[in-house]
Design an enzyme around this catalytic site. Structure first.
Site, mmCIF file in Angstrom:
data_model
loop_
_atom_site.group_PDB
_atom_site.id
_atom_site.type_symbol
_atom_site.label_atom_id
_atom_site.label_comp_id
_atom_site.label_asym_id
_atom_site.label_seq_id
_atom_site.Cartn_x
_atom_site.Cartn_y
_atom_site.Cartn_z
ATOM 1 N N ASP A 94 -33.663 48.185 -41.319
ATOM 2 C CA ASP A 94 -34.639 47.631 -42.259
ATOM 3 C C ASP A 94 -34.576 48.472 -43.526
ATOM 4 O O ASP A 94 -34.173 49.650 -43.472
ATOM 5 C CB ASP A 94 -36.048 47.659 -41.665
ATOM 6 C CG ASP A 94 -37.024 46.851 -42.522
ATOM 7 O OD1 ASP A 94 -36.970 45.615 -42.473
ATOM 8 O OD2 ASP A 94 -37.822 47.465 -43.267
ATOM 9 N N TYR A 171 -43.083 48.686 -52.231
ATOM 10 C CA TYR A 171 -43.815 48.970 -50.989
ATOM 11 C C TYR A 171 -44.504 50.327 -51.058
ATOM 12 O O TYR A 171 -45.608 50.504 -50.540
ATOM 13 C CB TYR A 171 -42.869 48.898 -49.783
ATOM 14 C CG TYR A 171 -42.469 47.462 -49.478
ATOM 15 C CD1 TYR A 171 -43.378 46.592 -48.879
ATOM 16 C CD2 TYR A 171 -41.217 46.974 -49.827
ATOM 17 C CE1 TYR A 171 -43.043 45.275 -48.630
ATOM 18 C CE2 TYR A 171 -40.867 45.656 -49.578
ATOM 19 C CZ TYR A 171 -41.786 44.806 -48.979
ATOM 20 O OH TYR A 171 -41.453 43.500 -48.739
HETATM 21 O O1 CP3 Z 1 -30.300 40.643 -42.055
HETATM 22 C C1 CP3 Z 1 -30.412 41.108 -40.902
HETATM 23 O O2 CP3 Z 1 -30.419 40.399 -39.899
HETATM 24 C C2 CP3 Z 1 -30.426 42.616 -40.723
HETATM 25 C C3 CP3 Z 1 -31.674 43.259 -40.631
HETATM 26 C C4 CP3 Z 1 -32.700 43.300 -41.753
HETATM 27 C C5 CP3 Z 1 -34.072 43.475 -41.470
HETATM 28 N N1 CP3 Z 1 -34.742 43.643 -42.644
HETATM 29 C C6 CP3 Z 1 -34.672 43.532 -40.107
HETATM 30 C C7 CP3 Z 1 -36.030 42.990 -39.986
HETATM 31 C C8 CP3 Z 1 -32.561 43.314 -43.139
HETATM 32 C C9 CP3 Z 1 -31.316 43.125 -43.992
HETATM 33 C C10 CP3 Z 1 -33.860 43.527 -43.693
HETATM 34 C C11 CP3 Z 1 -34.104 43.651 -45.143
HETATM 35 C C12 CP3 Z 1 -35.482 43.724 -45.610
HETATM 36 N N2 CP3 Z 1 -36.587 44.217 -44.980
HETATM 37 C C13 CP3 Z 1 -35.882 43.321 -46.911
HETATM 38 C C14 CP3 Z 1 -34.926 42.780 -47.946
HETATM 39 C C15 CP3 Z 1 -35.124 41.414 -48.379
HETATM 40 C C16 CP3 Z 1 -35.432 40.325 -47.376
HETATM 41 O O3 CP3 Z 1 -36.564 39.879 -47.400
HETATM 42 O O4 CP3 Z 1 -34.513 39.923 -46.667
HETATM 43 C C17 CP3 Z 1 -37.253 43.550 -47.030
HETATM 44 C C18 CP3 Z 1 -38.113 43.236 -48.234
HETATM 45 C C19 CP3 Z 1 -37.686 44.138 -45.822
HETATM 46 C C20 CP3 Z 1 -39.059 44.591 -45.456
HETATM 47 C C21 CP3 Z 1 -39.541 43.772 -44.306
HETATM 48 N N3 CP3 Z 1 -39.266 44.076 -42.981
HETATM 49 C C22 CP3 Z 1 -40.226 42.539 -44.335
HETATM 50 C C23 CP3 Z 1 -40.726 41.838 -45.585
HETATM 51 C C24 CP3 Z 1 -40.360 42.107 -43.004
HETATM 52 C C25 CP3 Z 1 -40.944 40.793 -42.519
HETATM 53 C C26 CP3 Z 1 -42.236 40.908 -41.803
HETATM 54 C C27 CP3 Z 1 -42.473 39.659 -40.946
HETATM 55 O O5 CP3 Z 1 -42.653 39.840 -39.730
HETATM 56 O O6 CP3 Z 1 -42.466 38.557 -41.500
HETATM 57 C C28 CP3 Z 1 -39.751 43.087 -42.172
HETATM 58 C C29 CP3 Z 1 -39.614 43.028 -40.717
HETATM 59 C C30 CP3 Z 1 -38.225 42.747 -40.247
HETATM 60 N N4 CP3 Z 1 -37.145 43.449 -40.650
HETATM 61 C C31 CP3 Z 1 -37.815 41.741 -39.293
HETATM 62 C C32 CP3 Z 1 -36.446 41.918 -39.110
HETATM 63 C C33 CP3 Z 1 -35.557 41.179 -38.138
HETATM 64 C C34 CP3 Z 1 -38.690 40.652 -38.628
HETATM 65 C C35 CP3 Z 1 -39.695 41.056 -37.670
HETATM 66 C C36 CP3 Z 1 -39.307 41.656 -36.340
HETATM 67 O O7 CP3 Z 1 -38.314 41.298 -35.703
HETATM 68 O O8 CP3 Z 1 -40.109 42.507 -35.944
#
Ligand code: CP3
Length: 375
Positions: A94, A171
């Site tokens: 992440d 953030y």
């Molecule tokens: O692309 C992939 O599959 C690889 C993993 C990846 C994650 N986050 C894992 C994750 C990547 C590339 C990210 C990037 C990321 N994380 C960004 C960049 C832009 C984007 O939106 O793609 C941002 C802003 C974040 C911060 C973040 N982390 C957010 C906004 C969220 C979503 C919260 C939600 O539950 O809606 C996360 C959580 C997150 N990071 C998840 C994943 C698979 C989803 C929730 C989970 O599985 O717990």
């Protein structure tokens, strides 16, 4: 601009595997603007969310636990390669992970995203941040890169990533996700020196973090400067562009880099000027117009609307066709979504899409692409 040479052989140094073109060779050729056998494809957020195997794992471990355990992170990284047949495997991690090294406590709340309990708001807060070596601050990320790379072989290129300094600052200063991060923009305007100091620390951290990932085996890296589209062009030029320029300069000659932003149609030209060889486009811009704007010397990635993948195949296919048509068969296009996979997406739809892109993007024997000319 048709490919100059027939896509006769994959780049040197790639294990050829079962066919002449491995997924990794195809994707890396696109990054190098070299002709390739067919359009490479991967999806942002492919590694989590919609895959049943990931959801089962998530019932037992939270996101940060998976990201901090190299065996689990490497296994999730590989899941979409096995399940969907994609040519790129984005590291399961992440954008918040480097905050562990910086010494900023945070959590990732399901459905909310990163939450920073004590946001960074003052010069003293910035002065407390520690830039540490990634091998010290986040050794498990680098170990996950090593394991994922060994596991993948040449089936898919391993794509490392980091959050862009502005997106991380959003953030850190606002403390959590927001529509337009008013506190971050407020600090930028009210205390430009404090904001610049924060951006410098985050930029330093990001340069080291991405270089370390490349050193550990990442074959390409993507910078998720996801929220920079909330800035106007003048503020982008003044407060963000110099930092991004530093990051891409530090990666030059080491690893192909891709810069991603959403809602940034008004920033396409400025984004193209910070030195990233690749740009990832969201779905709001037509790919042909955007590619012309950033210059055909860049490789581009994108840009199907992720929401299209929630529709029946009869809707998905022409939308994907349109993306390929706009790419016009040029080497240097990587098919992707305009942002992350929606959690409700049926993985079968994504598998179907990967197969279709590989078939439709296939270049002719003379090296000219099968895709229709650009409209
Ligand atoms: O692309 C992939 O599959 C690889 C993993 C990846 C994650 N986050 C894992 C994750 C990547 C590339 C990210 C990037 C990321 N994380 C960004 C960049 C832009 C984007 O939106 O793609 C941002 C802003 C974040 C911060 C973040 N982390 C957010 C906004 C969220 C979503 C919260 C939600 O539950 O809606 C996360 C959580 C997150 N990071 C998840 C994943 C698979 C989803 C929730 C989970 O599985 O717990």
């Amino acid at each position: 601009m048709a490919p100059a040479d027939p896509p006769a052989a994959p780049p040197a140094g790639c294990d050829l595997g079962s066919g002449p073109w491995s997924g990794a060779a195809r994707l890396l050729a696109a990054c190098a603007h070299r002709p390739h056998d067919t359009t490479p494809v991967w999806f942002m957020r492919q590694a989590g969310r919609s895959l049943p195997a990931y959801r089962r794992l998530r019932e037992r471990h939270d996101l940060l636990a998976i990201a901090r355990t190299p065996e689990l992170a490497a296994a999730v990284t590989r899941m979409p390669v096995d399940a969907l047949g994609v040519d790129g495997a984005v590291l399961f991690s992440d954008i918040t992970l480097p905050l562990l090294g910086l010494g900023v406590p945070f959590e990732i709340r399901p459905g909310v995203g990163p939450v920073v309990a004590d946001p960074i708001r003052t010069a003293a807060d910035v002065a407390r941040l520690r830039v540490v070596d990634p091998e010290e601050g986040t050794p498990f990320v680098l170990e996950a890169v090593r394991q994922a790379r060994a596991d993948l072989g040449d089936r898919a290129a391993l794509i490392g990533f980091a959050g862009g300094p502005f997106t991380l600052a959003c953030y850190l200063v606002d403390g959590r996700g927001s529509r337009d991060f008013p506190r971050t923009r407020g600090l930028m305007h009210a205390e430009p020196a404090t904001f610049a100091a924060l951006m410098a620390v985050l930029t330093d951290t990001t340069c080291r973090y991405l270089r370390a990932q490349a050193g550990a085996g990442a074959q390409a890296v993507q910078l998720f400067e996801s929220w920079v589209g909330i800035l106007g062009a003048a503020d982008f030029d003044r407060h963000v562009a110099p930092h991004l320029t530093r990051i891409f300069r530090s990666l030059r000659g080491r690893v192909p880099a891709i810069l991603f932003a959403t809602g940034a149609a008004h920033l396409l030209r400025p984004l193209a000027q910070v030195g990233s060889p690749g740009l990832s486009l969201d779905w709001r811009v037509p790919l042909d117009d955007a590619w012309a704007a950033v210059g055909h010397d860049r490789f581009v990635q994108g840009n199907l609307d992720p929401a299209v993948c929630l529709a029946p195949w009869a809707v998905v296919r022409p939308a994907a066709r349109d993306v390929l048509d706009r790419a016009g068969g040029r080497p240097g296009h990587i098919f992707n979504l305009g942002h992350g996979v929606d959690p409700a997406t049926d993985p079968d739809r994504l598998r179907q899409l990967v197969e279709w892109v590989h078939r439709a993007g296939r270049a002719g024997a003379d090296g000219t692409a099968a895709a229709q000319p650009v409209r």
